[in-house]
Design an enzyme around this catalytic site. Structure first.
Site, PDB file in Angstrom:
ATOM      1  N   LYS A  58      -1.842 -62.599  60.779  1.00 47.38           N
ATOM      2  CA  LYS A  58      -1.265 -63.043  59.502  1.00 47.38           C
ATOM      3  C   LYS A  58      -2.370 -63.555  58.576  1.00 47.38           C
ATOM      4  CE  LYS A  58       3.195 -63.880  61.560  1.00 47.38           C
ATOM      5  NZ  LYS A  58       4.168 -64.789  62.181  1.00 47.38           N
ATOM      6  N   GLN A 102       4.633 -71.065  63.083  1.00 46.64           N
ATOM      7  CA  GLN A 102       4.755 -70.023  64.097  1.00 46.64           C
ATOM      8  C   GLN A 102       5.672 -70.505  65.231  1.00 46.64           C
ATOM      9  OE1 GLN A 102       3.328 -66.819  63.924  1.00 46.64           O
ATOM     10  NE2 GLN A 102       4.699 -66.485  65.660  1.00 46.64           N
ATOM     11  N   ASP A 125       9.274 -66.847  55.521  1.00 51.17           N
ATOM     12  CA  ASP A 125       9.794 -66.213  56.742  1.00 51.17           C
ATOM     13  C   ASP A 125      11.278 -65.853  56.566  1.00 51.17           C
ATOM     14  OD1 ASP A 125       8.217 -65.560  58.894  1.00 51.17           O
ATOM     15  OD2 ASP A 125       8.209 -67.573  59.774  1.00 51.17           O
TER      16      ASP A 125
END
Ligand code: NAP
Length: 288
Positions: A58, A102, A125
């Site tokens: 990422k 995460q 997200d």
């Protein structure tokens, strides 16, 4: 015995990602010329090896496209209060347009509290309840990256979902359910299957589009697929040799399907690409 001829065309997630990331890079340059650099903050708590790989990819994706990238790593014993305090600070940081924690987080931290602590304006997200509600009601908001990537793959082959039957296998909040809503929004008739579905094969055999998001190898085999169907494989598993594989028996299904995504090189790269798209859009909204 003759070897069957593959019928399926491959949907190449690597090539599509490259194309989309080139467009993202151009839009980042345009935004920078107006004094705004899109910024993504990624928080990693603990040492989970898979998470470390995801986070690295990422950050690399961000840097390659010209984003401002912040990676915050914390020990596995970080308290929930400390993590919520960091999120609060990032929510108020004007250089940060997207925040990602995460998952999974260590057990002393409630993942739902973490997701709901992120400002919906920075929820790149797409896991926050506000984002889920926006998708459900067809309002603007951030779409979860993996199903969003699947929609881009269908778009890339010019597939018109109107009137088609889509079967989604899996009903998680991050893949299966949002996937079903996105397909519905594009006028597909959608069936959602899960571990209590009585006859999965009877469902998938009716499908024009199948999305497998289970996390088990060979959930979908050639005898379960209607000839010509589009098969998107979200699963990420390991075979006996430790090699990455999906939920779909690729070797068999490619001889029946019309289109198929490989693993690796399919949905996986698209997930990070859509994270970059969401972060860019979060930054563009601040420039309006
Ligand atoms: P998850 O939360 O574990 O959900 C799995 C779903 O599959 C559940 O809804 C479960 O049903 C259902 N299921 C389990 N066994 C089944 C069976 N035999 N038949 C039909 N349905 C069954 O997993 P997830 O987070 O959605 O992820 C799914 C897979 O996608 C995993 O392999 C994950 O690693 C992968 N993934 C990949 C990406 C990517 O970027 N490529 C991103 C995210 C996830 P119940 O609800 O009844 O338990």
């Amino acid at each position: 015995m003759t070897t069957p001829t593959p019928t399926a065309r491959l949907i190449d997630g690597v090539a599509l990602s490259q194309k989309l990331r080139t467009e993202v890079t151009q839009r980042v340059q345009a935004l920078k010329s107006r004094g705004i650099t899109p910024g993504l903050a990624v928080i990693l708590v603990g040492e989970n090896p898979a998470s470390q790989v995801y986070v690295r990819n990422k950050v690399k994706g961000c840097l390659d496209c010209g984003f401002h990238s912040v990676l915050e790593k914390y020990d596995a014993d970080m308290t929930e209060a400390a993590l919520l305090a960091r999120i609060d600070a990032l929510n108020r940081d004007p250089a940060i347009h997207g925040i990602l924690v995460q998952l999974p987080v260590p057990k002393q931290i409630d993942a739902n509290k973490v997701i709901e602590a992120i400002s919906p304006l920075k929820d790149v997200d797409g896991f926050h309840m506000v984002s889920a509600g926006a998708l459900m009601t067809g309002m603007p908001g951030f779409w979860p990256c993996t199903p969003y990537g699947c929609m881009k793959m269908l778009e890339s082959i010019g597939y018109d979902l109107r009137g088609k039957h889509a079967v989604v296998i899996g009903r998680s909040n991050i893949v299966g359910k949002p996937m079903a809503l996105m397909l519905l929004q594009k006028n597909a008739t959608v069936t959602i299957c899960h571990s209590a579905t009585a006859d999965l094969k009877a469902m998938t055999l009716q499908a024009d589009v199948i999305v497998a998001a289970v996390g088990k190898r060979n959930v979908l085999t050639a005898d379960m697929v209607k000839p010509g169907a589009v098969v998107l494989d979200v699963g990420m598993n390991r075979d006996e040799a430790g090699k990455l594989c999906g939920d779909v028996d690729f070797a068999g299904v490619k001889n029946v399907a019309g289109y198929i995504t490989p693993v690796p090189g399919g949905v996986g790269p698209m997930t990070i690409t859509m994270l970059l798209v969401n972060t860019l859009e979060a930054a563009e909204r601040t420039a309006l």
